[in-house]
Design an enzyme around this catalytic site. Structure first.
Site, short mmCIF file in Angstrom:
data_model
loop_
_atom_site.label_atom_id
_atom_site.label_comp_id
_atom_site.label_asym_id
_atom_site.label_seq_id
_atom_site.Cartn_x
_atom_site.Cartn_y
_atom_site.Cartn_z
N HIS A 181 -22.64 -15.03 -15.00
CA HIS A 181 -21.66 -15.67 -14.14
C HIS A 181 -20.30 -14.90 -14.40
O HIS A 181 -19.39 -15.48 -13.80
CB HIS A 181 -21.62 -17.04 -14.84
N ASP A 190 -28.92 -16.33 -18.22
CA ASP A 190 -27.45 -15.82 -17.88
C ASP A 190 -27.01 -14.64 -18.42
O ASP A 190 -26.37 -14.68 -19.55
CB ASP A 190 -26.48 -16.86 -18.39
N SER A 211 -16.48 -16.07 -22.29
CA SER A 211 -18.03 -15.82 -21.83
C SER A 211 -18.39 -14.31 -21.77
O SER A 211 -17.58 -13.28 -21.60
CB SER A 211 -17.81 -16.38 -20.17
#
EC number: 3.4.21.-
Length: 267
Positions: A83, A127, A220
């Protein structure tokens, strides 16, 4: 649920990824906080300088705004969350303080982004993404690769997560220096109870039962390191970080080692 990414512009109304934005100038990285900046390491401490030499900072767009964390796997490859993908990316290595120029820093252009073919942006499954650098990083005390684990971690395993995300939640406060926090791999039943019908084999939860320690927005793609090996990548979690009973969710890299190795061989 919230992705632990920071973006630019206004806050999204739905789940957000942990991304932290900063501006990197020619010789110095100056951190800027946008309206979307909301998460960093919670309940941790400033990392000892160069203690996480695999730590990467992803810089997006022509203005080189800090977006995500990552981890150096070899001289020319960095891994991060899928992402975190953007059309233009650079990677800063050897960084500790994002607001200062540092003699150890290296900023390298990304020439290839390889997202896992089964990445699902809706469920956040699979991910992960590999970034090929234009030229090899100079390996030394402050810049050094880390190995992806071969074995999945058992519940209770002690791990460390690092990043430049927010140090408080829900009100965001961003640090200049890299933050570290020690957390443990959560039992499957704890993870499933916190996020019913959401957790897949490609995910692993980590935190502490009492809360107060967690990754958060801005972290992240950053590394979850257990026993000296890369076990996971910061992926998503609750909108408010570090709540009791709600561990952070990480990409479970033990499930992807073969794909990672094959992709890095296929230049």
């Amino acid at each position: 649920m919230s992705l632990r990414v920071l973006g630019s512009g206004t806050w999204p109304s739905a789940p957000k990824m942990f991304l932290l934005l900063t501006a990197l100038q020619v010789l110095a990285i100056a951190m800027t906080q946008s309206q979307e900046d909301e998460n960093k390491i919670i309940g941790g401490h400033t990392c000892t300088r160069s203690s996480q030499p695999w730590q990467a900072a992803l810089l997006a767009g022509p203005r080189r705004r800090f977006l995500c964390g990552g981890a150096l796997l070899s001289g020319q490859w960095v891994i991060t969350a899928a992402h975190c993908g953007r059309p233009i990316l650079q990677v800063a290595l050897g960084k500790h303080n994002l607001r200062r120029w540092e003699a150890t820093q290296q900023v390298l252009r990304v020439v290839r982004q390889v997202t896992h073919p089964n990445y699902n942006s809706r469920t956040h499954d699979n991910d992960l993404m590999l970034l090929q650098l234009q030229q090899p990083a100079r390996i030394g005390r402050a810049v050094r690769p880390i190995e992806v684990t071969q074995a999945c971690a058992s519940p209770g395993t002690s791990c460390r997560v690092s990043g430049w995300g927010t140090i408080s939640s829900p009100i965001a406060r961003y640090p200049a220096s890299l933050q570290c926090v020690n957390i443990n791999i959560s039992p499957d039943e704890v993870c499933q109870k916190a996020y019913p019908r959401t957790i897949t084999p490609g995910m692993v939860c980590a935190g502490v039962p009492q809360g107060g320690k967690d990754s958060c927005q801005g972290d992240s793609g950053g590394p979850l390191v257990c026993r000296g090996q890369l076990q996971g990548l910061v992926s998503w979690g609750m909108e408010r970080c570090a709540l009791p009973g709600y561990p952070g969710v990480y990409t479970n890299l033990c499930k992807y080692r073969s794909w990672i190795e094959e992709t890095m061989r296929d230049k």
